[in-house]
Design a protein around this motif. Structure first.
Motif, PDB file in Angstrom:
ATOM      1  N   TYR A   4       0.788  -1.232   0.000  1.00 41.51           N
ATOM      2  CA  TYR A   4       0.000   0.000   0.000  1.00 41.51           C
ATOM      3  C   TYR A   4       0.825   1.289   0.000  1.00 41.51           C
ATOM      4  CZ  TYR A   4      -3.572  -3.339   1.432  1.00 41.51           C
ATOM      5  OH  TYR A   4      -4.407  -4.410   1.499  1.00 41.51           O
ATOM      6  N   LEU A   5       1.935   1.320   0.726  1.00 47.75           N
ATOM      7  CA  LEU A   5       2.660   2.567   0.926  1.00 47.75           C
ATOM      8  C   LEU A   5       3.611   2.883  -0.216  1.00 47.75           C
ATOM      9  CD1 LEU A   5       3.555   2.379   4.719  1.00 47.75           C
ATOM     10  CD2 LEU A   5       1.571   3.435   3.621  1.00 47.75           C
ATOM     11  N   ILE A   6       3.560   4.142  -0.665  1.00 46.65           N
ATOM     12  CA  ILE A   6       4.460   4.630  -1.704  1.00 46.65           C
ATOM     13  C   ILE A   6       5.547   5.495  -1.081  1.00 46.65           C
ATOM     14  CG2 ILE A   6       4.638   6.101  -3.752  1.00 46.65           C
ATOM     15  CD1 ILE A   6       1.717   5.263  -4.394  1.00 46.65           C
ATOM     16  N   ALA A  83       1.364  12.480   6.608  1.00 45.15           N
ATOM     17  CA  ALA A  83       0.557  11.907   5.533  1.00 45.15           C
ATOM     18  C   ALA A  83       1.406  10.923   4.747  1.00 45.15           C
ATOM     19  CB  ALA A  83       0.026  13.000   4.607  1.00 45.15           C
ATOM     20  N   LEU A  84       0.814   9.784   4.490  1.00 42.36           N
ATOM     21  CA  LEU A  84       1.460   8.749   3.701  1.00 42.36           C
ATOM     22  C   LEU A  84       0.811   8.685   2.332  1.00 42.36           C
ATOM     23  CD1 LEU A  84       1.521   6.008   6.475  1.00 42.36           C
ATOM     24  CD2 LEU A  84       3.386   7.563   5.830  1.00 42.36           C
ATOM     25  N   LYS A  85       1.622   8.661   1.295  1.00 42.15           N
ATOM     26  CA  LYS A  85       1.108   8.481  -0.058  1.00 42.15           C
ATOM     27  C   LYS A  85       0.903   6.984  -0.250  1.00 42.15           C
ATOM     28  CE  LYS A  85       1.733  10.161  -4.702  1.00 42.15           C
ATOM     29  NZ  LYS A  85       2.592  10.969  -5.588  1.00 42.15           N
ATOM     30  N   ALA A  91      -8.778  -0.708  -0.748  1.00 41.48           N
ATOM     31  CA  ALA A  91      -8.374  -1.986  -0.151  1.00 41.48           C
ATOM     32  C   ALA A  91      -7.723  -1.760   1.211  1.00 41.48           C
ATOM     33  CB  ALA A  91      -7.429  -2.735  -1.082  1.00 41.48           C
ATOM     34  N   LEU A  92      -6.940  -0.697   1.324  1.00 42.88           N
ATOM     35  CA  LEU A  92      -6.303  -0.375   2.599  1.00 42.88           C
ATOM     36  C   LEU A  92      -7.348  -0.002   3.644  1.00 42.88           C
ATOM     37  CD1 LEU A  92      -3.869   0.088   4.392  1.00 42.88           C
ATOM     38  CD2 LEU A  92      -3.566   2.331   3.291  1.00 42.88           C
ATOM     39  N   ILE A  93      -8.333   0.783   3.252  1.00 41.27           N
ATOM     40  CA  ILE A  93      -9.417   1.146   4.171  1.00 41.27           C
ATOM     41  C   ILE A  93     -10.130  -0.102   4.669  1.00 41.27           C
ATOM     42  CG2 ILE A  93     -11.711   2.223   4.284  1.00 41.27           C
ATOM     43  CD1 ILE A  93     -10.549   4.476   2.487  1.00 41.27           C
ATOM     44  N   GLU A  94     -10.406  -1.008   3.768  1.00 45.26           N
ATOM     45  CA  GLU A  94     -11.073  -2.258   4.150  1.00 45.26           C
ATOM     46  C   GLU A  94     -10.231  -3.032   5.160  1.00 45.26           C
ATOM     47  OE1 GLU A  94     -12.393  -6.346   1.918  1.00 45.26           O
ATOM     48  OE2 GLU A  94     -12.751  -4.462   0.841  1.00 45.26           O
ATOM     49  N   LYS A  95      -8.936  -3.119   4.923  1.00 46.76           N
ATOM     50  CA  LYS A  95      -8.046  -3.814   5.848  1.00 46.76           C
ATOM     51  C   LYS A  95      -8.033  -3.130   7.218  1.00 46.76           C
ATOM     52  CE  LYS A  95      -3.284  -5.226   6.534  1.00 46.76           C
ATOM     53  NZ  LYS A  95      -1.957  -5.364   5.958  1.00 46.76           N
ATOM     54  N   LEU A  96      -7.949  -1.798   7.220  1.00 47.79           N
ATOM     55  CA  LEU A  96      -7.931  -1.059   8.484  1.00 47.79           C
ATOM     56  C   LEU A  96      -9.227  -1.260   9.262  1.00 47.79           C
ATOM     57  CD1 LEU A  96      -6.278   2.230   7.183  1.00 47.79           C
ATOM     58  CD2 LEU A  96      -5.198   0.476   8.605  1.00 47.79           C
TER      59      LEU A  96
END
Length: 144
Positions: A4-6, A83-85, A91-96
């Motif tokens: 997820y993280l850039i 803030a993380l790009k 999908a990340l929101i769902e995981k969180l």
């Protein structure tokens, strides 16, 4: 490599006067704050400089009842959030959410052409109560 993280997109510091603080920082370090914008719904203005790939932002409330004003009243000026790009924000929101992480607001906010981005961005915050007292913004840039 993260799914997820850039990268680190921004460090936002809450201040009483963003213009004055940016001028002081510029005088000390020779950094130009090339970007400025207002977010009326969030009752704040932003002065931003790119340092490498990361933005340094000074954020100032435009209202006594704005979230930045409340932050300063409670904690004083200082680090407001990082803030993380990210990629695959949904999908990340769902995981969180599956991990009982509190998000604010409940759904991502979409903004068009917010400097220094050229296209559309979507963002959402992880509430500080869900991660060691740190407010974390997740930003996804949508190429248009």
């Amino acid at each position: 490599m993260s799914e997820y993280l850039i990268g680190l997109e921004e460090v936002a510091i809450a201040v009483e006067n963003a213009k004055k603080t940016a001028e002081e920082f510029s005088a000390l370090f020779g950094v130009d704050f090339d970007y400025e914008w207002e977010l009326p719904d969030e009752k704040l203005i932003v002065k931003s400089a790119k340092i490498g790939d990361t933005q340094l932002q000074f954020i100032e409330s435009t209202s006594l009842d704005g979230v930045v004003a409340k932050f300063i009243q409670k904690r004083g000026e200082g680090l407001n959030h990082i803030a993380l790009k990210v990629k695959n924000l949904d999908a990340l929101i769902e995981k969180l959410q599956k991990n009982n992480i509190k998000l604010i607001p409940q759904q991502p906010i979409e903004v068009n052409k917010l400097p220094p981005f050229n296209g559309v961005i979507r963002y959402i915050f992880i509430h500080p109560s869900s991660f060691h007292g740190i407010l974390i913004e997740l930003i996804e840039e949508i190429k248009t």
